[in-house]
Design a protein around this motif. Structure first.
Motif, short mmCIF file in Angstrom:
data_model
loop_
_atom_site.label_atom_id
_atom_site.label_comp_id
_atom_site.label_asym_id
_atom_site.label_seq_id
_atom_site.Cartn_x
_atom_site.Cartn_y
_atom_site.Cartn_z
N VAL A 4 0.86 -1.18 0.00
CA VAL A 4 0.00 0.00 0.00
C VAL A 4 0.89 1.22 0.00
O VAL A 4 1.92 1.26 0.68
N GLU A 5 0.50 2.23 -0.78
CA GLU A 5 1.27 3.47 -0.88
C GLU A 5 0.65 4.54 0.02
O GLU A 5 -0.53 4.85 -0.10
N GLY A 6 1.44 5.10 0.93
CA GLY A 6 1.00 6.24 1.73
C GLY A 6 1.38 7.52 1.02
O GLY A 6 2.56 7.74 0.71
N ASP A 12 -7.53 22.04 -2.05
CA ASP A 12 -7.92 23.43 -2.26
C ASP A 12 -8.42 24.06 -0.96
O ASP A 12 -8.43 25.29 -0.83
N THR A 13 -8.84 23.25 -0.02
CA THR A 13 -9.37 23.74 1.26
C THR A 13 -8.27 24.11 2.24
O THR A 13 -8.56 24.56 3.35
N GLY A 14 -7.01 23.89 1.86
CA GLY A 14 -5.89 24.20 2.75
C GLY A 14 -5.43 23.04 3.59
O GLY A 14 -4.44 23.15 4.33
N VAL A 15 -6.12 21.91 3.49
CA VAL A 15 -5.75 20.72 4.26
C VAL A 15 -4.75 19.88 3.46
O VAL A 15 -4.88 19.70 2.25
N ARG A 16 -3.75 19.40 4.17
CA ARG A 16 -2.82 18.41 3.58
C ARG A 16 -3.33 17.04 3.98
O ARG A 16 -3.19 16.62 5.13
N MET A 17 -3.96 16.35 3.03
CA MET A 17 -4.63 15.09 3.33
C MET A 17 -3.73 13.89 3.04
O MET A 17 -3.18 13.76 1.94
N HIS A 18 -3.60 13.05 4.03
CA HIS A 18 -2.88 11.79 3.86
C HIS A 18 -3.87 10.71 3.44
O HIS A 18 -5.02 10.68 3.89
N TYR A 19 -3.43 9.84 2.54
CA TYR A 19 -4.29 8.72 2.14
C TYR A 19 -3.45 7.49 1.84
O TYR A 19 -2.25 7.58 1.57
N ARG A 20 -4.08 6.36 1.94
CA ARG A 20 -3.44 5.07 1.65
C ARG A 20 -4.06 4.52 0.37
O ARG A 20 -5.27 4.26 0.30
N ASP A 21 -3.21 4.39 -0.65
CA ASP A 21 -3.65 3.96 -1.97
C ASP A 21 -3.33 2.48 -2.12
O ASP A 21 -2.18 2.08 -2.23
N TRP A 22 -4.37 1.68 -2.12
CA TRP A 22 -4.22 0.22 -2.20
C TRP A 22 -4.16 -0.29 -3.63
O TRP A 22 -3.96 -1.49 -3.86
N GLY A 23 -4.36 0.62 -4.60
CA GLY A 23 -4.31 0.20 -5.99
C GLY A 23 -5.56 -0.59 -6.38
O GLY A 23 -6.59 -0.53 -5.73
N GLY A 24 -5.43 -1.33 -7.47
CA GLY A 24 -6.57 -2.07 -8.02
C GLY A 24 -7.03 -1.43 -9.32
O GLY A 24 -6.90 -0.23 -9.52
N ASP A 25 -7.59 -2.25 -10.21
CA ASP A 25 -7.95 -1.77 -11.55
C ASP A 25 -9.45 -1.58 -11.72
O ASP A 25 -9.90 -1.22 -12.81
N TRP A 44 -7.18 -4.27 7.24
CA TRP A 44 -7.47 -5.69 7.06
C TRP A 44 -8.62 -5.92 6.08
O TRP A 44 -8.84 -7.05 5.65
N THR A 45 -9.34 -4.86 5.74
CA THR A 45 -10.45 -4.98 4.78
C THR A 45 -10.02 -4.58 3.38
O THR A 45 -10.40 -5.24 2.39
N ALA A 46 -9.24 -3.51 3.26
CA ALA A 46 -8.87 -2.97 1.95
C ALA A 46 -8.18 -4.00 1.04
O ALA A 46 -8.49 -4.06 -0.15
N PRO A 47 -7.24 -4.83 1.55
CA PRO A 47 -6.60 -5.80 0.66
C PRO A 47 -7.58 -6.79 0.03
O PRO A 47 -7.33 -7.30 -1.06
N LEU A 48 -8.70 -7.04 0.71
CA LEU A 48 -9.70 -7.97 0.19
C LEU A 48 -10.58 -7.31 -0.87
O LEU A 48 -11.26 -8.01 -1.62
N LEU A 49 -10.55 -5.99 -0.92
CA LEU A 49 -11.37 -5.25 -1.87
C LEU A 49 -10.63 -4.89 -3.15
O LEU A 49 -11.25 -4.66 -4.19
N ARG A 50 -9.30 -4.84 -3.09
CA ARG A 50 -8.53 -4.33 -4.23
C ARG A 50 -8.60 -5.24 -5.45
O ARG A 50 -8.28 -4.81 -6.56
N GLU A 51 -9.03 -6.48 -5.27
CA GLU A 51 -9.21 -7.36 -6.43
C GLU A 51 -10.40 -6.94 -7.28
O GLU A 51 -10.53 -7.36 -8.42
N HIS A 52 -11.26 -6.10 -6.71
CA HIS A 52 -12.49 -5.69 -7.40
C HIS A 52 -12.57 -4.20 -7.66
O HIS A 52 -13.35 -3.78 -8.52
N PHE A 53 -11.81 -3.40 -6.92
CA PHE A 53 -11.93 -1.95 -6.99
C PHE A 53 -10.56 -1.28 -6.95
O PHE A 53 -9.57 -1.87 -6.54
#
Length: 284
Positions: A4-6, A12-25, A44-53
């Motif tokens: 997973v990529e952090g 634009d709102t002035g917030v520096r938002m952190h996110y975790r990009d799990w990839g997937g096609d 523990w949920t995201a890796p099970l979803l990346r095969e679909h999303f």
């Protein structure tokens, strides 16, 4: 665990938002955490979803590794953050899955912006203002003052917490600590209590029934049920049941799933079942 990529996005709102990009096609699915939580609750949920999303989990303002503005904790500001984030990433009409407060954020976002579907994970259906006054609710929604607690003391408490029995691991410890700043071996809330209470007040004032009558996207709600341990637990259960009743009335086409003997943090306790429900709902 899949890689997973952090990453960070300057909104634009002035917030520096952190996110975790799990990839997937597959089609985009954005995961929203609850109050005083972080994107790590989905680990523990995201890796099970990346095969679909294409799966992305965000840290909302003042949570996780995102920046901490002094104000702007209503739904208008939080959904503006999400809107800016999606535009920066070039994501159009995502599915949103929100846990707890994140479910309300998903609903509020869908009121004014295009989404393909909304999944409410143990949140987003209870109208708090219909069951109590703010003066009654505020003490119940105020978090304990734990700033300055030694990390070992805090983790020791969490390991003994009944809801986490049988689930504890070093990885879960990292997930829990992601909700805090750690300095000199002590923990401090990433979300200061005054700002926590601003969000709590916004949740109290939010009317999910009114929102549900207006959004056009398909809706899934997952309610977690446990045997109440005390009167406070029974009170919340009654409010949840009232919320489900209103949901069925105002959004009869919504899919409702009740997960028995399940704690509020279902992405931690039952990630595989949660992922299966999301995949089935979103049609993959």
């Amino acid at each position: 665990m899949p890689t997973v990529e952090g990453r960070f996005a300057e909104l634009d709102t002035g917030v520096r938002m952190h996110y975790r990009d799990w990839g997937g096609d597959g089609p985009p699915l954005v995961l929203l955490h609850g109050l005083s939580s972080s994107s790590r609750i989905w680990d523990w949920t995201a890796p099970l979803l990346r095969e679909h999303f294409r799966v992305i989990a965000v840290d909302q303002r003042s949570h996780g590794l995102s920046s901490q503005p002094e104000d702007g904790y209503g739904f208008d500001e939080v959904t503006a953050d999400l809107d800016s984030f999606l535009r920066i990433l070039g994501v159009e009409r995502p599915a949103l899955a929100g846990h707890s407060w994140g479910a309300s954020v998903a609903l509020a976002h869908a009121l004014t912006r295009p989404v393909s579907a909304v999944a409410l994970v143990d949140g987003g259906i209870v109208s708090l203002a219909k069951g109590a006054t703010w003066d009654e609710m505020a003490p119940r929604m105020r978090p304990p003052a734990i700033d300055g607690t030694p990390v070992d003391t805090f983790l020791g408490f969490m390991k003994r917490w009944p809801n986490l029995q049988g689930l504890w691991s070093d990885e879960l410890g990292e997930m829990v600590l992601s909700n805090f700043e750690v300095r000199d071996g002590k923990i401090y809330r990433a979300l200061a209590i005054p700002n926590h209470m601003k969000i709590a007040k916004a949740i109290f004032e939010f009317d999910p029934g009114a929102a549900l009558t207006q959004i056009q996207a398909p809706v899934l709600t997952i309610c977690c049920v446990q045997e109440p341990a005390n009167e406070e637990g029974r009170r919340w259960q009654r409010m949840r049941e009232a919320g489900l009743e209103e949901l069925r009335r105002v959004k009869p086409g919504a899919r409702v799933i009740v997960m028995e003997d399940t704690i509020h943090d279902v992405p931690v306790q039952r990630p595989r079942e949660l992922a299966e429900h999301l995949i089935s709902f979103l049609g993959n």
